[in-house]
Structure formats: structure tokens, C-alpha cells
Design a protein around this motif. Structure first.
Motif, mmCIF file in Angstrom:
data_model
loop_
_atom_site.group_PDB
_atom_site.id
_atom_site.type_symbol
_atom_site.label_atom_id
_atom_site.label_comp_id
_atom_site.label_asym_id
_atom_site.label_seq_id
_atom_site.Cartn_x
_atom_site.Cartn_y
_atom_site.Cartn_z
ATOM 1 N N THR A 175 0.844 -1.211 0.000
ATOM 2 C CA THR A 175 0.000 0.000 0.000
ATOM 3 C C THR A 175 0.880 1.263 0.000
ATOM 4 O OG1 THR A 175 -0.276 -0.014 2.425
ATOM 5 C CG2 THR A 175 -1.954 -1.143 1.140
ATOM 6 N N ARG A 176 2.009 1.205 0.689
ATOM 7 C CA ARG A 176 2.900 2.381 0.670
ATOM 8 C C ARG A 176 3.476 2.602 -0.733
ATOM 9 N NH1 ARG A 176 4.895 0.820 5.881
ATOM 10 N NH2 ARG A 176 6.681 -0.090 4.831
ATOM 11 N N ALA A 178 1.901 1.693 -3.504
ATOM 12 C CA ALA A 178 0.771 2.184 -4.301
ATOM 13 C C ALA A 178 0.550 3.677 -4.049
ATOM 14 C CB ALA A 178 -0.495 1.399 -3.956
ATOM 15 N N ASP A 179 0.823 4.116 -2.835
ATOM 16 C CA ASP A 179 0.644 5.531 -2.478
ATOM 17 C C ASP A 179 1.779 6.400 -2.998
ATOM 18 O OD1 ASP A 179 -1.760 5.443 -1.153
ATOM 19 O OD2 ASP A 179 -0.881 5.120 0.828
ATOM 20 N N GLY A 180 2.869 5.773 -3.454
ATOM 21 C CA GLY A 180 4.026 6.553 -3.897
ATOM 22 C C GLY A 180 4.916 6.971 -2.743
ATOM 23 N N ILE A 181 4.747 6.329 -1.575
ATOM 24 C CA ILE A 181 5.591 6.681 -0.415
ATOM 25 C C ILE A 181 6.930 5.948 -0.506
ATOM 26 C CG2 ILE A 181 5.830 6.463 2.095
ATOM 27 C CD1 ILE A 181 2.827 6.929 2.331
ATOM 28 N N PRO A 200 -4.224 -2.453 -6.461
ATOM 29 C CA PRO A 200 -4.046 -2.531 -5.003
ATOM 30 C C PRO A 200 -5.326 -2.209 -4.224
ATOM 31 C CG PRO A 200 -2.214 -1.338 -5.985
ATOM 32 C CD PRO A 200 -3.169 -1.630 -7.097
ATOM 33 N N GLN A 201 -6.213 -1.371 -4.819
ATOM 34 C CA GLN A 201 -7.470 -1.046 -4.136
ATOM 35 C C GLN A 201 -8.285 -2.307 -3.823
ATOM 36 O OE1 GLN A 201 -8.904 1.612 -2.801
ATOM 37 N NE2 GLN A 201 -7.142 2.907 -3.238
#
Lengths: 343, 343
Positions: A175-176, A178-181, A200-201
Motif C-alpha cells: 500500500t505504501r 501504491a501511495d508513492g511513499i 491494489p485497491q
């Protein structure tokens, strides 16, 4: 199946109650394993208590019958159950079983980590470190009848280094990413492919609407360990952290035992149990973190199931001498029993 | 209550659907808030979808009636719902409401973070960072109709820096202290006292047998923040980590918006929302971590509820000019409405 006969020795029943199934073993006082059967889960957190009790009683009856014996032959029943270290749980289980057993039969209720340890040390002093869906370290010193627990708090309150912990770290890395973190493109892709998920959603539907999210998350640990073995950096970081967290459980258990014993316990053996230690790579990573912190301890992986520990504790409780020959007999006849179950 | 009358302007319905309750606001095109009512949760993850739909419909009917209007007067319905960013959820909600509304009424379904942002920026460009039970950052650039989400994955897959995360870290500090792994005696004692628990083992019953462990864990955040404010080191470490994790969400949201805009967005405002930012101490801690990483952005705490953002988005969608006077009118009449609800 053996024909019914009057046993010259008493029968000892060992039970290992896990989250997904319960194993029941019946043996005699010479270390002959006579029968082993499996039933449903005996975790009172996931099944109604009455159903768990019914499962256990019918397993005892079935396995004793399969061993060719009768309830009257039972000398001891020893259970290793999740939560079995809690006085209220111990008492309730003892009260439930008592009316169904001969008056002379002893009943012992242990935590499942205690029976796993006994399977690895034959009831002698040692520490078991269990890393499966959850994680716990349990140490025992027979001469002081002193047991210590570290960890085992479950997925909400602890379970550091467990399969669940590894799986959750993996999902959070996805998820990180996918968030671009964080960077973790290859790792993320591999996890999503493994779950047959494109976007990923979709993780949200998969894990929040699942009836057993904890188990499905823990099952990701295998993939993470495999990827770490292949050199993926994100996976390696997660595995390394888990190995360190598990080391901390074992090291703390030894320190607490030393405090209780008032001296050095450097030679105490460490037994590794649970699904994660089924991986050689994971075990090597763990050994790398534990060696410097627990020098002196012989470390070995548990090669036979915890239900044998329950049987062993039953023999010890019944004052049966656990000679080398008894241990050999248990291992030999257990091997025969396993083959019978598999065939 | 206003008497029924033919409205000279259309009515705009804004809805903020939260995990524990749903707020519904009805206003006109001049920014006059006419009524606001509350109903049950509209989270389809925790309640059956049919019940949620029934709740929403009856709230719309009730609030429009209370505003003195009729369904025929409705110009727009704008919903901010958990999961409302997902196309399937949007479509289903739109299909459900359509038959009950005038054919000319527009229906918009947003994620609840999108409406919270609109409440903080009056529909203009900005980033909202929400830290309540969960955590999420949401940014929006109207000129490109571009929205970005960072976080918001829920307690299994993310929610770093959220109340749940803080509460869980607190409980793990307590179990690690009970295990003898970490020092945190005062902190641990305070948490157990707060929960009216004597033996840490009771945490297991409390949290695994609770129907809503997530909420009770998140409620511990308040205690942790108070202890951090009083100088407790364990609490301060947890709060500091949460502040950093939240900063990362906001900073990543700005970076993604800059990538989308192809340029610098240093002046974009950051709106802080959710329960954690109700604490001045927590907000200060957060400001300490964000200042150096997001210089240029004006940061302010959301002082009025997200349901106003839903109303604002409905006005914008209906091509109503959101003049300064409209905004003043919303704030003034909302203040009157609040007082009516409280009295």
C-alpha cells in the motif's frame, strides 16, 4: 487397529489443541505410541466452548478405542491448549473432563507452548520459540517448576516476528508503494500477482471482507521469505526485522529464567517450532541474529509434533522414568503411527 | 422550524457519512443553511447496504422537510462516504437515489476525505490530512480536476499515525513491558489503570472478545497524547512517530499533486481534520515535523464539519458562484443551526 485387551500398563493421552485442528495421541508407560487421531480446532476464541469440549471428549474416546483400550485404562490426560496457562481455563477444562475419566486418572492442562517445549526437551529445562501465525517464547526449569512466557499476545497486542506480522508488513509495503511513499515495485508486483489482484485497491475488499483475514495475511509469510531468499530488498528487510523480533523473545525468556534461577543458564537449549522455521532460509536468518545474543545454547528445530510433548508431560506427571529407551520407543512408534496415518 | 413555502432557489443537500453517524445538511443557493439532522452510520463495511440506503433516504426526506422544503425543491445531493471514491460504490448509490429525486437534481458521490477537504478550502485546491480512528491524506486541484489519495487503507493495511495506530502501539508497549522486554513501567501502569485492568493478561479478554476492538483501541490515543504532553517518554515516542507518519502522508500527497500539475505547489494549503487534531499538543507535535518538509503551505485545523464540504461541492456542481458573502452566510447560518441542535 489392535484388538481390545486388558493393558498391563496404563494409557496416557496427550492432546495438542491448535487453531485449525486438534491432535490426540495415546501411548503406554513404555513409550509405545498406540494411536493418534485428529479432530477440529479446540481454540475457544474461535469456536463455542461447548463444541470444543465435545470435540476433545470424542477425540479421547475415539483414540483410546483405536489404541485398543478402554476409558478405564487411562492413567493421565494432558492437554496443550491456546490459553491453557490461565487458571480459569485450566479449571474449567479439568472440571469438564473429570466425570468421564477413571477417578485415579490425572488431568493436566497446559498452554500449547508448554507442550511444544516438552516435545523438544523431553520435559527437561529449555526454551521453545514458536513462530507460526502468532509468536511466543516459553521457557521451563523443572527443578524450580518455573515457567516463563514472553510474547503470545495475539495479533492485536503483540505477535512480533510472526507469520501474521510478516504478512501485514508485506501488505503495508504494497500500500505504501501504491501511495508513492516507498519504492518496492518488484516486491509489490509479486505480492499482488500471488493474490491474483491487479489493482491494489482490491486489497481492501479481499482483506476486510474475508472471514479469516488473520490467516490469509499470515499465509503471505511464505512468499515474503522466498523473495528474501532470492534477494529482494523489501522482503529481506521484513524478514530480518522478524528474525530480530523473535530473537528478542528468546533472549528475554532466558534472561527471565536466569533471574528466577539466580544464575547463569547459558547452556539451556532453544527449540524452534512453528511454520516459519519450516523454511531453512528463515531459520538461517534467525540463527544469524540469535548466535551472538545467546551464545552457549544449543539450538535445534522441533522435528516431531507438540502432541508428543503432551504425552511426555503425562508420563512425567505419572512418575514414569523417561529413560533413553523410552524416548527411542516414542520416536520409533510415532514414526510407525505417522506412516499409518499417511497410508 | 420554517413553515412550508415555495423556495425561490433550489435546495442543496450535503451528506457526511461516518463510521458512527451520518450528518445531513440542507441549504439554499445563497449559502443559507436551513437544517441539519443526524442519523446512523452509513458505512457499508459495518452495516448492511440496504440499511445504509434506507438511513440516507430517510435522512434526506427528514432534513428537507425540517428545512421547510419538499423533495421537488432539491437541486443537488452530494454525499461524502467511506469508500465513495470507488466507481462501483458511486454508481450503486447514484442508481439508488435517482428514482426518489427530481429528474433535474444532480447526484455526486465522493469519498469522505474529499468532502472534508472541500469544507476546509471551499472547494479550492488543497490537501486535507485526516487523523481519527484511521488516517488519510487527500489532495485536490480543481483546475485539472485531479484528486490524489495517500493512505486510508484501514487498520489491517495501513492507517499509519491514526488513533488506532497510536492505541495499538500503546498496548504493545504494555505487553512488552509485562514481558520484561521494554522499560515502560509508568506508562504501562497508566494504560492499565485507564482500562481498569490489574493484570496485563486481562488485555487479551478485553480486546479479543470485544465487538469493536478497533474503536476501543483508537480511544486510547487521547490518553497517550495526554501522557506525552506530561513528558512520559514512551508516550512521547509513540506520538512523535505518529506525527512523522502523518507528515509523510501529507508530503507525499503534495509531491503527487506537483507531479500531476507539472510544477511547484508550495503555496497549497494543508487542512488538518479528525479527532487527533482536536488536541493542541498533538497538533503542535505534528507542526514540528511538517514545517521543514512542507514550507510555504498554510496549515490550519478544520473548524467546521465535513458535511459543509458536501454542501459546498453541491453548490459548485450547480454552478453557484461561491462568493465571499456566500461563505460568510454558510458560516453564520451553520452557527445558528448548531445552536439549535445543541439547545
Amino acid at each position: 487397529m489392535r484388538s481390545n485387551k486388558a493393558f498391563t500398563t496404563r494409557l496416557h493421552v496427550g492432546i495438542d489443541g491448535g487453531g485449525s485442528k486438534t491432535a490426540c495421541l495415546v501411548g503406554d508407560e513404555e513409550g509405545n505410541v498406540l494411536a493418534c487421531e485428529e479432530g477440529e480446532s479446540s481454540n475457544v476464541k474461535s469456536r463455542p466452548r461447548e463444541q470444543v469440549e465435545e470435540t476433545l471428549l470424542s477425540l479421547i474416546r475415539g483414540t483410546v478405542a483405536r489404541a485398543g483400550g478402554a476409558i478405564e485404562d487411562i492413567g493421565s490426560v494432558t492437554l496443550g491448549l491456546a490459553g491453557g496457562h490461565r487458571p480459569a481455563d485450566k479449571q474449567r477444562m479439568t472440571d469438564f473432563l473429570k466425570p468421564y475419566l477413571p477417578p485415579s486418572a490425572s488431568i493436566q492442562v497446559h498452554n500449547d507452548a508448554e507442550t511444544a517445549l516438552a516435545a523438544g526437551t523431553w520435559g527437561q529445562a529449555g526454551i521453545v520459540l514458536i513462530a507460526g501465525t502468532g509468536s511466543i517464547a516459553h521457557g521451563y526449569l523443572p527443578e524450580r517448576d518455573c515457567g516463563v512466557r514472553v510474547g503470545g499476545w495475539g495479533y492485536l497486542l503483540g505477535d512480533e516476528g510472526s507469520g501474521y506480522d510478516i504478512g501485514r508488513q508485506a501488505l503495508m509495503a504494497v500500500t505504501r508503494h501504491a501511495d508513492g511513499i516507498d519504492e518496492a515495485a518488484m516486491f509489490s508486483e509479486a505480492v499482488l500477482r500471488h493474490l491474483s489482484i491487479r489493482d491494489p485497491q482490491q486489497l481492501v475488499d479481499r482483506f476486510y471482507e474475508s472471514g479469516n483475514a488473520r490467516k490469509s495475511i499470515a499465509q503471505l509469510a511464505r512468499l515474503v521469505i522466498d523473495m528474501a531468499a532470492q534477494g529482494d530488498e523489501t522482503a529481506a528487510r521484513i524478514v530480518q526485522q522478524a528474525a530480530q523480533d523473535l530473537s528478542r523473545l528468546a533472549v528475554t525468556a532466558r534472561r527471565k529464567m536466569e533471574e528466577a534461577a539466580g544464575g547463569d543458564l547459558k547452556e539451556i537449549p532453544l527449540v524452534l517450532a512453528g511454520g516459519l522455521f519450516g523454511s531453512e532460509f528463515f531459520t538461517e536468518q534467525f540463527m544469524g541474529t540469535i548466535r551472538s545474543r545467546m551464545s552457549g545454547s544449543a539450538v535445534h528445530t522441533l522435528r516431531h509434533p507438540p502432541v508428543i510433548g503432551a504425552y511426555v508431560l503425562g508420563l512425567i506427571q505419572s512418575d514414569v522414568q523417561l529413560a533413553e529407551s523410552t524416548i527411542h520407543s516414542i520416536l520409533r512408534t510415532w514414526g510407525d503411527t505417522e506412516r499409518k496415518i499417511e497410508s
